[in-house]
Design a protein around this motif. Structure first.
Motif, mmCIF file in Angstrom:
data_model
loop_
_atom_site.group_PDB
_atom_site.id
_atom_site.type_symbol
_atom_site.label_atom_id
_atom_site.label_comp_id
_atom_site.label_asym_id
_atom_site.label_seq_id
_atom_site.Cartn_x
_atom_site.Cartn_y
_atom_site.Cartn_z
ATOM 1 N N GLU A 90 6.627 -8.703 0.947
ATOM 2 C CA GLU A 90 5.717 -7.614 1.735
ATOM 3 C C GLU A 90 6.484 -6.523 2.089
ATOM 4 O O GLU A 90 6.380 -6.231 3.145
ATOM 5 C CB GLU A 90 4.787 -8.453 2.734
ATOM 6 N N GLY A 128 11.792 -7.460 4.744
ATOM 7 C CA GLY A 128 12.993 -7.276 5.213
ATOM 8 C C GLY A 128 13.131 -7.189 6.517
ATOM 9 O O GLY A 128 12.202 -7.127 7.490
ATOM 10 N N THR A 129 14.357 -6.799 7.228
ATOM 11 C CA THR A 129 14.468 -6.897 8.518
ATOM 12 C C THR A 129 13.846 -5.830 9.572
ATOM 13 O O THR A 129 13.298 -6.274 10.345
ATOM 14 C CB THR A 129 15.972 -6.668 8.990
ATOM 15 N N TRP A 185 0.231 7.977 8.267
ATOM 16 C CA TRP A 185 -0.839 8.376 7.514
ATOM 17 C C TRP A 185 -2.041 8.817 8.340
ATOM 18 O O TRP A 185 -2.284 8.304 9.463
ATOM 19 C CB TRP A 185 -1.243 7.310 6.567
ATOM 20 N N PHE A 243 -4.190 -3.878 2.440
ATOM 21 C CA PHE A 243 -2.791 -4.575 2.330
ATOM 22 C C PHE A 243 -3.313 -6.144 2.435
ATOM 23 O O PHE A 243 -2.996 -6.754 1.615
ATOM 24 C CB PHE A 243 -2.072 -4.245 3.364
ATOM 25 N N THR A 256 10.749 -4.462 8.752
ATOM 26 C CA THR A 256 9.520 -4.923 8.791
ATOM 27 C C THR A 256 9.553 -5.755 9.725
ATOM 28 O O THR A 256 8.527 -5.972 10.333
ATOM 29 C CB THR A 256 9.010 -5.243 7.042
ATOM 30 N N GLU A 287 8.522 -5.610 13.587
ATOM 31 C CA GLU A 287 7.257 -5.265 13.724
ATOM 32 C C GLU A 287 6.352 -6.466 14.149
ATOM 33 O O GLU A 287 5.325 -6.285 14.951
ATOM 34 C CB GLU A 287 6.389 -4.334 12.603
ATOM 35 N N GLY A 310 10.531 -1.013 1.796
ATOM 36 C CA GLY A 310 10.970 -0.604 0.577
ATOM 37 C C GLY A 310 12.441 -0.931 0.074
ATOM 38 O O GLY A 310 12.795 -1.330 -1.020
ATOM 39 N N VAL A 321 14.848 -11.589 5.950
ATOM 40 C CA VAL A 321 16.261 -11.717 5.914
ATOM 41 C C VAL A 321 16.682 -11.053 7.145
ATOM 42 O O VAL A 321 16.150 -10.198 7.783
ATOM 43 C CB VAL A 321 16.416 -10.893 4.488
ATOM 44 N N CYS A 324 0.925 -1.292 -0.174
ATOM 45 C CA CYS A 324 -0.063 -0.185 0.083
ATOM 46 C C CYS A 324 0.998 1.055 0.038
ATOM 47 O O CYS A 324 1.765 1.403 0.840
ATOM 48 C CB CYS A 324 -0.932 0.157 1.260
ATOM 49 N N ILE A 370 5.634 4.334 1.870
ATOM 50 C CA ILE A 370 4.971 3.199 2.437
ATOM 51 C C ILE A 370 4.629 3.214 3.976
ATOM 52 O O ILE A 370 4.420 2.188 4.448
ATOM 53 C CB ILE A 370 5.802 1.867 2.110
ATOM 54 N N LEU A 371 5.039 4.342 4.749
ATOM 55 C CA LEU A 371 5.169 4.325 6.147
ATOM 56 C C LEU A 371 3.719 4.732 6.565
ATOM 57 O O LEU A 371 3.377 5.767 6.890
ATOM 58 C CB LEU A 371 5.980 5.546 6.750
ATOM 59 N N PHE A 385 14.155 -3.882 1.056
ATOM 60 C CA PHE A 385 14.392 -5.108 0.852
ATOM 61 C C PHE A 385 13.671 -5.378 -0.636
ATOM 62 O O PHE A 385 14.172 -6.098 -1.390
ATOM 63 C CB PHE A 385 13.616 -5.965 1.734
ATOM 64 N N THR A 390 20.499 -10.129 8.061
ATOM 65 C CA THR A 390 21.995 -10.425 7.801
ATOM 66 C C THR A 390 23.012 -10.549 8.985
ATOM 67 O O THR A 390 23.991 -11.332 9.091
ATOM 68 C CB THR A 390 22.432 -9.262 7.051
#
Ligand code: NAP
Length: 238
Positions: free
Chosen positions: A165, A42-43, A14, A27, A45, A48, A168, A95, A2, A9-10, A170, A97
């Motif tokens: 999902e 990604g890490t 909003w 979403f 995200t 959360e 940005g 992910v 979204c 995308i944050l 990742f 690392t």
């Protein structure tokens, strides 16, 4: 994913939309239409959906060999072609690392958690994942080799398709690795205007790559309630 009309995308930034319309709920409802039981993030995200990150871990009581760990199998054998009836049917994948994520349970809302990580993370981190019942796949030494990680998801968990999902950063890495074949974007009637520090749908970190743009083919366009637009694209080869 979204986004606002400027691609940000944050969702936490909003404002409320008229009629108590919760844009972020689109979403889940649009993602569910794909019927793909595995999501990858990604890490940042995944933080959360997991325990507070970067907490100090106790020393591992033993040396951990650098082999993949499939938590749901009695003996972790990624080469095994035999499907275990206990095998999970849906997956939450991230992910990590550097080994910063922390878990208190083996799943996110029933989706078994798999971490894509590197051989350079400490034993304490791998022991932590094993203790939490989380699976991990090792793909690379200093960074996660994304094509290798995708091949391992297939060979170890029979995962053929994933819902990527966010976030940005990742998304951009997966796009650069040519691992994105479709894009599903909900554009909400919001403009963020928050500048370059706010992540966008594909938000590359680091120096600007010379060739990054990918051509797209529009697959469908649907107007959703309250002025939201749902666009689906196929990513074309460059
Ligand atoms: N609107 C939506 O639909 C939507 C969907 C998902 C998420 N989000 C939001 O997006 C925000 C996070 O987005 P983000 O772009 O800041 O973070 P992100 O993409 O979730 O995670 C980026 C981090 O992942 C780690 N990483 C490991 N391997 C990587 C690789 N190959 N490529 C890129 N990163 C890699 C890096 O952290 P290390 O350097 O620590 O390894 C990097 O900083 C959250 O606020 C979330 O709520 C919105």
């Amino acid at each position: 994913m979204c986004t606002t009309i400027d691609g940000k995308i944050l969702t936490s930034r909003w404002p409320k939309l008229p009629n108590n319309f919760n844009g972020a709920s689109l979403f889940e409802s649009t993602a569910n239409t794909f019927r793909i039981p595995a999501w990858l993030v990604g890490t940042t995200t995944m933080k959360e959906f997991s325990a507070p990150p970067n907490t100090k871990l106790p020393r591992s009581p033993r040396k951990i060999s650098r082999t993949d760990h499939l938590a749901h199998l009695p003996s972790s054998n990624p080469q095994s072609k035999i499907r275990n009836p206990q095998s999970p049917k849906s997956f939450s994948i991230a992910v990590d690392t550097k080994g910063s994520l922390r878990f208190t349970r083996p799943d996110v809302d029933g989706d078994h958690t798999i971490i894509l990580t590197t051989t350079s993370v400490p034993d304490s981190y791998l022991h932590h994942l094993q203790s939490a019942g989380v699976s991990y796949l090792l793909a690379g030494r200093s960074h996660v080799n994304l094509p290798l990680a995708m091949r391992k998801l297939h060979s170890s968990f029979h995962i053929k398709k994933l819902l990527l999902e966010g976030g940005g950063a990742f998304n951009a890495s997966m796009l650069h690795a040519r691992l994105v074949d479709e894009i599903s974007q909900i554009i909400l009637p919001i403009v963020d205007a928050g500048g370059p520090k706010i992540p966008s749908l594909f938000h590359h970190l680091g120096s600007t790559p010379k060739k990054a743009a990918a051509p797209l083919h529009l697959l469908s366009h649907k107007s959703l309630p309250h002025g939201a637009q749902w666009l689906r694209y196929r990513v074309l080869p460059t």
